[in-house]
Write a protein that holds these residues in place. Sequence first.
Motif, PDB file in Angstrom:
ATOM      1  N   ALA A  83      -1.936 -13.286  -5.758  1.00  8.03           N
ATOM      2  CA  ALA A  83      -1.433 -14.065  -7.093  1.00  8.03           C
ATOM      3  C   ALA A  83      -0.961 -14.758  -7.352  1.00  8.03           C
ATOM      4  CB  ALA A  83      -1.671 -12.988  -7.966  1.00  8.03           C
ATOM      5  N   ASP A  84       0.002 -15.232  -6.710  1.00  8.05           N
ATOM      6  CA  ASP A  84       1.313 -15.863  -7.223  1.00  8.05           C
ATOM      7  C   ASP A  84       1.351 -16.813  -6.258  1.00  8.05           C
ATOM      8  OD1 ASP A  84       2.706 -14.778  -8.819  1.00  8.05           O
ATOM      9  OD2 ASP A  84       2.821 -13.038  -7.998  1.00  8.05           O
ATOM     10  N   PRO A  85       0.526 -18.272  -5.651  1.00  7.65           N
ATOM     11  CA  PRO A  85       0.414 -18.767  -5.172  1.00  7.65           C
ATOM     12  C   PRO A  85       1.314 -20.289  -5.704  1.00  7.65           C
ATOM     13  CG  PRO A  85      -1.508 -18.937  -6.205  1.00  7.65           C
ATOM     14  CD  PRO A  85      -0.988 -17.789  -6.085  1.00  7.65           C
ATOM     15  N   VAL A 119     -11.565  -5.409  -3.641  1.00  5.48           N
ATOM     16  CA  VAL A 119     -10.543  -5.305  -2.360  1.00  5.48           C
ATOM     17  C   VAL A 119      -9.577  -5.847  -1.841  1.00  5.48           C
ATOM     18  CG1 VAL A 119     -12.173  -7.175  -1.454  1.00  5.48           C
ATOM     19  CG2 VAL A 119     -11.818  -5.346   0.303  1.00  5.48           C
ATOM     20  N   LEU A 120      -9.674  -7.008  -2.381  1.00  2.00           N
ATOM     21  CA  LEU A 120      -8.230  -7.593  -1.625  1.00  2.00           C
ATOM     22  C   LEU A 120      -6.272  -6.596  -1.837  1.00  2.00           C
ATOM     23  CD1 LEU A 120      -9.020 -10.934  -2.387  1.00  2.00           C
ATOM     24  CD2 LEU A 120      -9.368  -9.760  -0.244  1.00  2.00           C
ATOM     25  N   ALA A 121      -7.082  -5.990  -4.082  1.00  2.00           N
ATOM     26  CA  ALA A 121      -5.889  -5.191  -4.625  1.00  2.00           C
ATOM     27  C   ALA A 121      -5.657  -4.045  -3.386  1.00  2.00           C
ATOM     28  CB  ALA A 121      -6.307  -5.328  -5.760  1.00  2.00           C
ATOM     29  N   GLN A 122      -6.967  -3.731  -2.955  1.00  2.00           N
ATOM     30  CA  GLN A 122      -6.900  -1.925  -2.445  1.00  2.00           C
ATOM     31  C   GLN A 122      -6.292  -2.225  -1.134  1.00  2.00           C
ATOM     32  OE1 GLN A 122      -7.564   0.588  -3.841  1.00  2.00           O
ATOM     33  NE2 GLN A 122      -7.225   1.499  -2.544  1.00  2.00           N
ATOM     34  N   ARG A 123      -6.644  -3.548  -0.346  1.00  2.00           N
ATOM     35  CA  ARG A 123      -5.747  -4.074   0.931  1.00  2.00           C
ATOM     36  C   ARG A 123      -4.224  -3.436   1.064  1.00  2.00           C
ATOM     37  NH1 ARG A 123      -8.801  -8.750   3.880  1.00  2.00           N
ATOM     38  NH2 ARG A 123     -10.716  -8.391   4.610  1.00  2.00           N
ATOM     39  N   LEU A 124      -3.366  -4.087  -0.058  1.00  2.00           N
ATOM     40  CA  LEU A 124      -2.517  -4.549   0.108  1.00  2.00           C
ATOM     41  C   LEU A 124      -1.427  -2.933  -0.370  1.00  2.00           C
ATOM     42  CD1 LEU A 124      -1.590  -6.940  -2.860  1.00  2.00           C
ATOM     43  CD2 LEU A 124      -1.453  -7.349  -0.353  1.00  2.00           C
ATOM     44  N   ILE A 125      -2.495  -1.617  -1.141  1.00  2.00           N
ATOM     45  CA  ILE A 125      -1.949  -0.116  -0.846  1.00  2.00           C
ATOM     46  C   ILE A 125      -2.336  -0.059   0.498  1.00  2.00           C
ATOM     47  CG2 ILE A 125      -2.431   1.714  -2.615  1.00  2.00           C
ATOM     48  CD1 ILE A 125      -0.672  -0.480  -3.744  1.00  2.00           C
ATOM     49  N   LYS A 157      -1.505  -7.251  -9.529  1.00  2.00           N
ATOM     50  CA  LYS A 157      -1.549  -8.981  -9.824  1.00  2.00           C
ATOM     51  C   LYS A 157      -2.835  -9.180  -9.911  1.00  2.00           C
ATOM     52  CE  LYS A 157       3.769  -9.793 -10.303  1.00  2.00           C
ATOM     53  NZ  LYS A 157       4.407 -10.702  -9.653  1.00  2.00           N
ATOM     54  N   VAL A 158      -3.281  -8.642  -8.216  1.00  2.00           N
ATOM     55  CA  VAL A 158      -4.635  -9.327  -7.769  1.00  2.00           C
ATOM     56  C   VAL A 158      -5.561  -9.189  -8.317  1.00  2.00           C
ATOM     57  CG1 VAL A 158      -6.593  -9.165  -6.113  1.00  2.00           C
ATOM     58  CG2 VAL A 158      -3.216  -9.454  -5.500  1.00  2.00           C
ATOM     59  N   LEU A 159      -5.826  -7.727  -9.568  1.00  2.00           N
ATOM     60  CA  LEU A 159      -6.262  -7.519 -10.499  1.00  2.00           C
ATOM     61  C   LEU A 159      -6.868  -7.800 -11.709  1.00  2.00           C
ATOM     62  CD1 LEU A 159      -6.410  -3.604  -9.555  1.00  2.00           C
ATOM     63  CD2 LEU A 159      -7.894  -5.422  -8.788  1.00  2.00           C
ATOM     64  N   GLU A 160      -5.378  -8.220 -12.405  1.00  2.00           N
ATOM     65  CA  GLU A 160      -5.167  -8.928 -13.465  1.00  2.00           C
ATOM     66  C   GLU A 160      -5.506 -10.348 -13.166  1.00  2.00           C
ATOM     67  OE1 GLU A 160      -1.202  -7.968 -14.507  1.00  2.00           O
ATOM     68  OE2 GLU A 160      -1.695  -6.504 -15.338  1.00  2.00           O
ATOM     69  N   ALA A 161      -5.186 -10.987 -12.108  1.00  2.00           N
ATOM     70  CA  ALA A 161      -6.083 -12.406 -11.836  1.00  2.00           C
ATOM     71  C   ALA A 161      -7.422 -12.536 -11.648  1.00  2.00           C
ATOM     72  CB  ALA A 161      -5.556 -12.566 -10.583  1.00  2.00           C
TER      73      ALA A 161
END
Length: 247
Positions: free
Chosen positions: A42-44, A238-244, A229-233
């Motif tokens: 989420a922070d490119p 699934v990309l947010a879950q991968r980080l966890i 942040k991924v979700l808020e964007a």
Amino acid sequence: MLLAVLTDLHANREALEACLAHAQERQAEQYAFLGDLIGYGADPSWVLDTVINYVGRGAYVLMGNHDLGVLQADRKDMNANARAVVEWTRGQLNDYQKEFIRNLPMQIELDNLLLVHANAWAPEKWEYVDGVMEAGRSINATQAQITFCGHVHRPSLYHMSHAGKVGEFTPVSDLSMSLSKLRRWLVQPGSVGQPRDGNPAACYALYDTVQRELSFFRVPYDAETASQKVLEAGLPAVLAQRLIQGG
């Protein structure tokens, strides 16, 4: 020279901040970023600006497939989630950042080292080195004694004997190992921004070019914040879950 090698940052500010601080504490003198600076996270803009700042200090930076994707209107070779993030990321970047990406090389040679994002036999085709057969193919495609590459999102270390036999080590974090001149090596530091080996801690490596000593590191970071942040964007959940989950 103590070289910090970071790859697959994937627009993850929290992970990159943690790895850069970790490397600085260990007195890294030079930095190499092996591509996929953006995509998934989420922070490119922040990640690109940070890498650009390091380039101003002499860091090496490569093109990754997600970086290239931002410059291309149609990337049918990417899965739906990756394409969605590429399209979102394109709208987050300014013209200067896009031009920076456009000018990135596919590979860099440094004395006896090769830096590449995916592989040495066809860097522009983004094929994976995910086993001893592919590692051998990549090692044989270059004259460099040590190749550093990313793309697979997990830390690995391959070696080739004079007879051409390829073996694989499973890296142990915080353990320094000597890379013998009697072998040729392929080093995959693992992903800073999106590890996929079941461990959510960020990955990077340090290489002492004088002592020929290599260390892999796992760096815990605030994955919960990066995930939120991924979700808020509005990016795929699934990309947010991968980080966890670390994959």
